[in-house]
Every structure is written in structure tokens, then in C-alpha cells.
Design a protein around this motif. Structure first.
Motif, PDB file in Angstrom:
ATOM      1  N   UNK A  74      44.612 -30.650   6.984  1.00  0.00           N
ATOM      2  CA  UNK A  74      43.472 -30.215   7.814  1.00  0.00           C
ATOM      3  C   UNK A  74      42.275 -31.146   7.614  1.00  0.00           C
ATOM      4  N   UNK A  75      42.351 -31.956   6.555  1.00  0.00           N
ATOM      5  CA  UNK A  75      41.214 -32.865   6.255  1.00  0.00           C
ATOM      6  C   UNK A  75      40.971 -33.845   7.397  1.00  0.00           C
ATOM      7  N   UNK A  76      42.017 -34.076   8.207  1.00  0.00           N
ATOM      8  CA  UNK A  76      41.818 -35.053   9.306  1.00  0.00           C
ATOM      9  C   UNK A  76      40.946 -34.471  10.408  1.00  0.00           C
ATOM     10  N   UNK A  77      40.928 -33.144  10.527  1.00  0.00           N
ATOM     11  CA  UNK A  77      40.098 -32.539  11.581  1.00  0.00           C
ATOM     12  C   UNK A  77      39.743 -31.094  11.213  1.00  0.00           C
ATOM     13  N   UNK A  78      38.908 -30.926  10.179  1.00  0.00           N
ATOM     14  CA  UNK A  78      38.577 -29.567   9.736  1.00  0.00           C
ATOM     15  C   UNK A  78      37.736 -28.840  10.788  1.00  0.00           C
ATOM     16  N   UNK A  79      37.884 -27.540  10.905  1.00  0.00           N
ATOM     17  CA  UNK A  79      37.106 -26.791  11.906  1.00  0.00           C
ATOM     18  C   UNK A  79      35.608 -26.878  11.590  1.00  0.00           C
ATOM     19  N   UNK A  80      34.817 -27.142  12.626  1.00  0.00           N
ATOM     20  CA  UNK A  80      33.363 -27.207  12.424  1.00  0.00           C
ATOM     21  C   UNK A  80      32.651 -26.875  13.731  1.00  0.00           C
ATOM     22  N   UNK A  81      31.409 -26.487  13.591  1.00  0.00           N
ATOM     23  CA  UNK A  81      30.535 -26.273  14.756  1.00  0.00           C
ATOM     24  C   UNK A  81      29.211 -26.968  14.451  1.00  0.00           C
ATOM     25  N   UNK A  82      28.470 -27.274  15.491  1.00  0.00           N
ATOM     26  CA  UNK A  82      27.143 -27.872  15.333  1.00  0.00           C
ATOM     27  C   UNK A  82      26.112 -26.757  15.165  1.00  0.00           C
ATOM     28  N   UNK A  83      25.243 -26.908  14.200  1.00  0.00           N
ATOM     29  CA  UNK A  83      24.192 -25.900  13.991  1.00  0.00           C
ATOM     30  C   UNK A  83      23.377 -25.703  15.265  1.00  0.00           C
ATOM     31  N   UNK A  84      23.100 -26.835  15.967  1.00  0.00           N
ATOM     32  CA  UNK A  84      22.295 -26.733  17.203  1.00  0.00           C
ATOM     33  C   UNK A  84      22.974 -25.804  18.211  1.00  0.00           C
TER      34      UNK A  84
END
Ligand SMILES: C[N+](C)(C)CCCC[C@H](N)C(=O)O
Ligand SMILES: O=C(O)CCC(=O)C(=O)O
Length: 456
Positions: free
Chosen positions: A186-196
């Protein structure tokens, strides 16, 4: 229409049209059929007459499986009685729905507070008339109108009677999604969102990713405790514990727990000493100066449990059966243990899927069994420990200021390597029910929420 069960075609038409109006989001499909079909060792000897489907539904397994058949269930309407077909395809008998249930679940403004959704009458007091005077249908049977002996009227839909106790409803009730299992890759594309985007659109996508993956990063955040706390309160109230509420800590043993040191922490879940461990945990590194180390790790507890289920169903069964006690004893005047021992792997009591992993080698206080069971538990636990320790099962990363991680503490294990220097971390706990509540509120339609809340 009165007297005859709705034809299968008609019921199918009704249900398909009803289905179009339900949440377009994909319901968890039957997932990894190999897990579902592979029965762990036959500790569960089912009494005669329990249909295979019922056994299947209750057999413990690492992943949710949606059973089919709700929409095939027929409703039989007579002038003064209402019946619904049995709970499973193997049981085609009709079951009468009592006038008391119908009256108890009347949703009119008189019987249910329109502001709060709370019931405001009591069928147990004998003052409410539950006698069915007549039943009519409309919209091709989609709506069922009930009039009681006191002329009080209420309306039900076919679907709500059909789906009342079906897995589809349970999945919506608990906000269950099809989990995406992961490992170090999963290190290649870990789940994330932008704070903005969270600031603009809310926490829906953040919670959806946590629900699917078990964790999510928030990118582009101010590296301050204030911003972190306000992000968490967008999800729900921060849980207060003997560590306080919002936490901001360094390795000064301000609380007598190894998290407040610079030592390494093996992958674990928090709060195994609480009857209910926290639902979410957030970790935001604010600074790390004059030193190195302090790498973080995450392990997908559901993914590892699925690996154990595949490789050693008996060990899976043992870790699902024998309870374990945790303790928090370091702080003056504090001695916390859960109200009862809970297994490492806890399953939904009705649907059978894995819903919680509790694993903390440091905080473990006892195993609920005699020494024969203890030895069996140890050999099963050793297999689980070996799996969570495999590098390919550990996502290792360095937390950065401005990029907190929020994870599901009922699913993910987290750890840290030892470090030197000054390292400041902040974050907070959020209760499981507050997490799921906000997840449903921001990811499900009003209709789905309503249809999967008061189901009677
Ligand atoms: C998160 N915070 C630093 C407040 C507390 C950490 C508590 C760690 C405890 N051993 C447990 O596993 O629950
Ligand atoms: O310091 C860290 O990186 C994690 C500490 C920890 O495991 C916890 O607070 O539960």
C-alpha cells in the motif's frame, strides 16, 4: 390484491423499482467466496433444521458476505392480517406480523416525535389499540395501509417489511463496506485526502477511505495541535480517557505508558483494557528534532486475520473464541480492565463477519481459560504474531508534520520504532459509534439511513 400473495413477478418488479431508489453505492458483494465457503473446523455443530443459509450467515469469517433472497420474500395481505415469507429461501412458510408490531412501528407524527425520531407511545401499557381493523394496499402493493380498531392509520412499504432483518439492512445500519485488504504494498499509493478538500467538502471522503482501507492520511494540514483538534471534532467528539482528551505528548513519561517514552512499540491496537476500545485514533507528528528513528508502522488486522483464516482455521477459531484481558495500571490510582475478557478476533454476533481486532502484547493481562486452553491460545497467538511481524504485512512510513494519519483502531494495528531526540506527537481518540454515525451521515442517502435505523 387482498388475499393473494404478490406474484413473484410483481414482487420482483416492486423490489427492482424499490432497489433503483436505494443508495446507488455498491453494497458489499459476496466477497472472496473461498472464505465464505470454507467452513472453519466444525466447532459449530448446528442444531437440526437450521438452514444452511442461516448457518452460513452466522459462521464466523473475516469478511462480510451479503446473503441474497430478501427481494424474493413474498408478502401476503389479507383483509385483517399481514404475513411475510420466512427468513431464508429454505423456509417458504408465511409468518404473521402482529398488530402490536404494526402499531409499535407506526411512524406518524403522533406515534413518533417528528423532531427526534423517538417513539412517544407505549404498546405495553394496554391503552393503545393494536387490533387490525382492515388492511388495504396501493401502488400495486408497494404500499400497505393498516387501520386499527381505534381508526388510527399507518402505512408500510413492501420493502421495509421484506428487508427488515436482511443482511442488506444490517450492512447499511452499521455502514459496512467491502473492505480493501492491504499489505506493505500500500506504500505505493496510501489512501489520503487533502485538508483543503476536507475543509471545503467535509469529512465524507476521509471517512469513506478509513472505512474501506482502515486508515487515511490528511495532506496539507497546518502542523499545529489546534488544526488537528479541529479536524477531529469535524468527525465527532474527542474521547476523554485517563490520558486526557486531545493529546499532545513527548517521551517524558508524563503518563505512565511506554507510548510516552522513546522505546519501540510493536504493532498493537490501543485500549484493549477498555470494554470498548476507541474507534478512531489520530497521530500527527508535530516535530522531531535532535534525533532520528520513530518510524511508524500500520498493519491491516483484517488482512492478517484473513491470512490466518486461510492458513490455519483452527488457530483463527481459537483467537475468535478465547477471551483476553488487558490492563492500564501505570498511573497513580488507575487500574483499568475491561468488563469481560474479549477474544483477539471478535465477530458480528448475527452476521458472522470479523468486526474487531484487539491485539496488544504489552497491555495483555490474562487469558480467559485453563492452562490447557492457554497453551492452545499461545500457539494460535504465535501464528498471529508471526503474521503481523512479517515485513510484507507492515506498511512502514515516517510521519511528517502537516500529514497526520487517522486509523480504525478496531481494524488496524500501529507501531513505532525507537527514536532519539525530541519528538512531539498530538492526536485524539474518537468513539466507534461516533465514527460510524458520521460515516453514515456523510456517505449514505437520507433514505438509506432512515430505512436502516428504526426497523422494528
Ligand atoms: C494515544 N495516547 C498517547 C494518548 C495514549 C497511548 C496509550 C497506549 C496504551 N498502551 C494503549 O495501547 O492503549
Ligand atoms: O508515538 C507513536 O508514534 C505512536 C504511539 C502509540 O502507539 C500510541 O499512542 O498508541
Amino acid at each position: 390484491m387482498i388475499g393473494e400473495p404478490l406474484s413473484r413477478r410483481c414482487a420482483a418488479q416492486l423490489s427492482s423499482s424499490a432497489r433503483k431508489t436505494t443508495n446507488p453505492r455498491r453494497l458489499p458483494q459476496v466477497w472472496s467466496a473461498s472464505y465464505a465457503s470454507q467452513a472453519p473446523d466444525q466447532v459449530n455443530t448446528w442444531p437440526k433444521g437450521i438452514s444452511l443459509e442461516r448457518q452460513h450467515a452466522r459462521m464466523i469469517r473475516p469478511v462480510p458476505v451479503v446473503l441474497s433472497g430478501a427481494h424474493d420474500r413474498l408478502i401476503r395481505v389479507n383483509r385483517t392480517s399481514l404475513e411475510v415469507q420466512g427468513q431464508s429461501s429454505a423456509d417458504a412458510s408465511y409468518i404473521p406480523i402482529s398488530g402490536r408490531w404494526l402499531r409499535d412501528n407506526c411512524g406518524c407524527n403522533q406515534c413518533r416525535n417528528p423532531e427526534t425520531g423517538q417513539r412517544q407511545m407505549n404498546v405495553f401499557k394496554g391503552v393503545v389499540n393494536c387490533d387490525i381493523a382492515r388492511i388495504e394496499t396501493s401502488k400495486g402493493g408497494a404500499l400497505i395501509h393498516v387501520t386499527f380498531g381505534d381508526e388510527h392509520q399507518t402505512t408500510f412499504t413492501q420493502e421495509q417489511l421484506r428487508l427488515r432483518s436482511h443482511s442488506e439492512t444490517h450492512y447499511k445500519r452499521h455502514g459496512i463496506v467491502q473492505p480493501t485488504m492491504w499489505n506493505a504494498g500500500i506504500s505505493s499509493d496510501p489512501p489520503s485526502v487533502e485538508f483543503a478538500s476536507v475543509e471545503k467538502e467535509g469529512v465524507g471522503l476521509l471517512l469513506q477511505k478509513i472505512r474501506v482501507y482502515g486508515f487515511c492520511f490528511v495532506d496539507g494540514m497546518p502542523a499545529t495541535p489546534e488544526a488537528t483538534e479541529s479536524l477531529l471534532t469535524m468527525i465527532g467528539p474527542i474521547r476523554n480517557t485517563h490520558y486526557g482528551g486531545f493529546y499532545d505528548f513527548t517521551s517524558n513519561l508524563s503518563s505512565k505508558d511506554t507510548a510516552y517514552t522513546n522505546e519501540s512499540l510493536e504493532p498493537h491496537t490501543d485500549n484493549t483494557y477498555f470494554t470498548e476500545p476507541t474507534g478512531l485514533q489520530a497521530l500527527h507528528l508535530l516535530s522531531h528534532t535532535d534525533g532520528s528513528g520513530g518510524q511508524s508502522s500500520l498493519v491491516d488486522g483484517f488482512g492478517v486475520a484473513a491470512q490466518l483464516y486461510e492458513s490455519d482455521p483452527k488457530a483463527y477459531r481459537f483467537l475468535s473464541t478465547y477471551g483476553v484481558l488487558g490492563h492500564a495500571s501505570g498511573n497513580e490510582g488507575i487500574s483499568i480492565q475491561p468488563s469481560h475478557a474479549v477474544p483477539v478476533l471478535s465477530h458480528h454476533p448475527r452476521m458472522g463477519f470479523l468486526e474487531q481486532v484487539r491485539w496488544n502484547n504489552a497491555d495483555r493481562a490474562g487469558i480467559d481459560g485453563n492452562f490447557t486452553a492457554v497453551e492452545k491460545w499461545y500457539s494460535a497467538a504465535a501464528k498471529f504474531d508471526a503474521l503481523i511481524s512479517k515485513p510484507e504485512n507492515q506498511y512502514v512510513f515516517q510521519l511528517q508534520p502537516g500529514r497526520p494519519v487517522i486509523f480504525d483502531n478496531w481494524r488496524c494495528l500501529h507501531g513505532r520504532t525507537a527514536f532519539t531526540g525530541k519528538r512531539r506527537m498530538c492526536g485524539g481518540y474518537i468513539n466507534r459509534d461516533d465514527f460510524i454515525s458520521k460515516y453514515r451521515a456523510t456517505n449514505m442517502t437520507e433514505e438509506d439511513i432512515r430505512a436502516s435505523t428504526v426497523t422494528g
